[in-house]
Write a protein that holds these residues in place. Structure first.
Motif, short mmCIF file in Angstrom:
data_model
loop_
_atom_site.label_atom_id
_atom_site.label_comp_id
_atom_site.label_asym_id
_atom_site.label_seq_id
_atom_site.Cartn_x
_atom_site.Cartn_y
_atom_site.Cartn_z
N SER A 46 -4.75 5.69 7.42
CA SER A 46 -4.18 6.94 6.94
C SER A 46 -5.16 8.09 7.09
CB SER A 46 -3.78 6.83 5.46
OG SER A 46 -2.82 5.80 5.28
N ARG A 47 -4.60 9.30 7.24
CA ARG A 47 -5.39 10.52 7.25
C ARG A 47 -5.73 10.89 5.80
NH1 ARG A 47 -1.21 11.21 10.98
NH2 ARG A 47 -1.90 11.57 13.13
N PRO A 48 -6.63 11.88 5.62
CA PRO A 48 -6.97 12.30 4.24
C PRO A 48 -5.76 12.77 3.43
CG PRO A 48 -8.61 13.12 5.78
CD PRO A 48 -7.52 12.49 6.61
N ASP A 49 -4.71 13.29 4.12
CA ASP A 49 -3.52 13.72 3.38
C ASP A 49 -2.54 12.58 3.16
OD1 ASP A 49 -2.47 13.26 5.87
OD2 ASP A 49 -1.78 15.32 6.21
N GLN A 50 -2.98 11.34 3.47
CA GLN A 50 -2.22 10.11 3.28
C GLN A 50 -1.08 9.92 4.29
OE1 GLN A 50 -3.40 7.74 1.19
NE2 GLN A 50 -5.03 9.28 1.11
N ARG A 69 0.31 8.68 7.84
CA ARG A 69 -0.10 7.52 8.62
C ARG A 69 -0.51 7.90 10.03
NH1 ARG A 69 3.30 1.84 9.49
NH2 ARG A 69 1.69 0.77 10.69
N VAL A 70 -1.60 7.32 10.49
CA VAL A 70 -2.04 7.53 11.87
C VAL A 70 -1.12 6.78 12.81
CG1 VAL A 70 -3.89 7.13 13.55
CG2 VAL A 70 -4.45 7.87 11.22
N ASN A 128 -12.40 10.69 13.08
CA ASN A 128 -12.69 9.42 12.43
C ASN A 128 -12.36 9.56 10.95
OD1 ASN A 128 -14.74 7.59 10.86
ND2 ASN A 128 -14.55 6.70 12.90
N PHE A 129 -11.22 9.02 10.53
CA PHE A 129 -10.73 9.29 9.18
C PHE A 129 -11.49 8.54 8.10
CE2 PHE A 129 -7.05 10.17 11.97
CZ PHE A 129 -6.85 11.51 11.62
N ARG A 170 -17.83 5.36 11.19
CA ARG A 170 -18.34 5.27 12.55
C ARG A 170 -18.42 6.67 13.15
NH1 ARG A 170 -14.84 0.36 15.40
NH2 ARG A 170 -15.01 -1.15 13.69
N PHE A 171 -19.09 6.76 14.31
CA PHE A 171 -19.04 8.01 15.07
C PHE A 171 -17.60 8.24 15.54
CE2 PHE A 171 -23.40 6.42 15.90
CZ PHE A 171 -24.12 7.51 15.40
#
Length: 398
Positions: A79-83, A85-86, A160-161, A165-166
């Motif tokens: 998930s992204r910070p806003d929840q 889904r990727v 990178n959510f 990692r880089f």
């Protein structure tokens, strides 16, 4: 939560979905009831790539672009910070039970590709850290000769959510010939250099990922294909390593980027794709592509393929006279042109190359670009005279 695909498989079970129809013993030669038919240029074959390539004639393609499954399955929801889904890759075609299964699949399709490549054909294989090193090892094991590894640095990579990692901001392309003995492979060096403001094109390419109007979407607004490649990437590959009317094979055709670019640039293509929905989208996409005008894609003469013109022939043609003085660009060195096609610096006589090297204290020199001649107060490299001589030969041939 941590994916185990970045290293060796751990004790946690991997997703157990086998790629349909793949086995270590699969052969790239036609089986019972199969026949090698005519070349299906500018067609998309809906089916398994290994079986489809087995039906192609041997040594029939000039270039291969392969974008195989990356084997990068996420083992949990990301998930992204806003929840939100990727929208990652969760299709069955990218799922393998183990690294061994993936290697067997890679080995099988590369054997099939190798058979249909012409002796001087080349192949580009693109991948991420999940698979490119495994593919590179298998390429070398099968006798392919790696020419370059090319880094596609993405102008707009996915962030990178998780912050563990880089940011994964690049993919790697391996460019290889069929064997170390393939010396006449196509590389349009002069064309690429001219388009890059007369600088050699490097092996790190800065290009955006596929976005905007170029990204294929379905009726609900979702991506048709999760890993659609940008047309700019394929354009650079085809312009670099193929000629007009050459045949380009893409065994993992997906949404048809290779076919769309090939049609636009006057190349022929053969696409193979097992997913019928991707085939349908690719056909519609390619049908809407307008080929560029012939003048916009006409081949540019490669100096290496043009007839050899010795400096003596320039003198014989009257383009430069014995006794004329040549200088370098900075006017630090001077050489006299002799009637026999050599030049002299003081008491030293030799070819334009040897004298140019001597003047600079270097082991070698391209005399055609080092030495300059003068006309009406203006200086130009003697290579310009060689170009005039070649133009005269072409006119005479016509």
């Amino acid at each position: 939560m941590r994916s185990q695909r970045a290293g060796a498989p751990g004790p946690k079970a991997q997703i157990k979905v086998m790629r349909t129809g793949i086995s270590p013993a699969r052969s790239a030669t036609p089986g019972p009831g199969q026949a090698q038919g005519a070349l299906p240029v500018n067609e998309i074959i809906n089916g398994d790539c290994i079986e489809a390539m087995a039906r192609l004639p041997p040594e029939c393609v000039d270039l291969v672009f392969a974008d195989p499954p990356y084997n990068l399955q996420l083992e949990s929801r990301l998930s992204r910070p806003d929840q939100s889904r990727v929208d990652g890759v969760d299709d069955d075609w990218d799922k393998f039970a183990s690294f061994s299964d993936y290697d067997n699949f890679t080995r099988a399709w590369l054997i099939a590709v190798r058979r249909v490549m012409k002796q001087d054909a080349t192949i580009f294989v693109i991948g991420s850290y999940h698979n490119i090193f495994r593919a590179g090892s298998i390429l070398q094991d099968q006798g392919f000769w790696i020419l370059n590894d090319i880094i596609w640095r993405k102008a707009n990579p996915m962030p990178n959510f998780r912050g563990r990692r880089f940011t994964n901001a690049h993919e790697t392309l391996i460019w290889a010939t069929k064997s170390a003995g393939a010396k006449n492979y196509r590389f349009n060096y002069e064309l690429l250099k001219a388009g890059n403001e007369d600088c050699q094109v490097r092996s790190d390419w800065f290009l955006p990922i596929c976005t905007g109007a170029e990204r294929l979407k379905d009726s609900s607004g979702r991506k048709v294909h999760p890993t659609q490649k940008p047309e700019a990437l394929l354009s650079r590959i085809l312009l670099a390593a193929s000629n007009k009317d050459g045949v380009v094979l893409d065994p993992f055709f997906g949404s048809g980027t290779t076919g769309a670019v090939a049609k636009r640039l006057g190349r022929s293509f053969i696409g193979i794709e097992r997913d019928a929905s991707y085939v349908s989208a690719a056909r519609a996409r390619i049908a809407g592509v307008e080929p560029l005008p012939r003048e916009a894609i006409a081949a540019v003469a490669d100096k290496r393929s043009e007839p050899r013109i010795p400096f003596a022939a320039i003198i014989e043609a009257g383009l430069i006279r014995p006794g004329e003085i040549l200088t370098d660009e900075r006017k630090r060195h001077a050489a006299m042109v002799r009637a026999d096609g050599t030049v002299s610096i003081g008491a030293v006589t030799g070819s334009i190359h040897k004298t140019g090297a001597l003047a600079q204290g270097l082991p070698a020199c391209n005399g055609w670009t080092f030495w300059q001649f003068e006309r009406d107060g203006r200086y130009a490299p003697i290579d310009a005279l060689r170009s005039l001589a070649r133009a005269s030969l072409r006119q005479a041939a016509e």
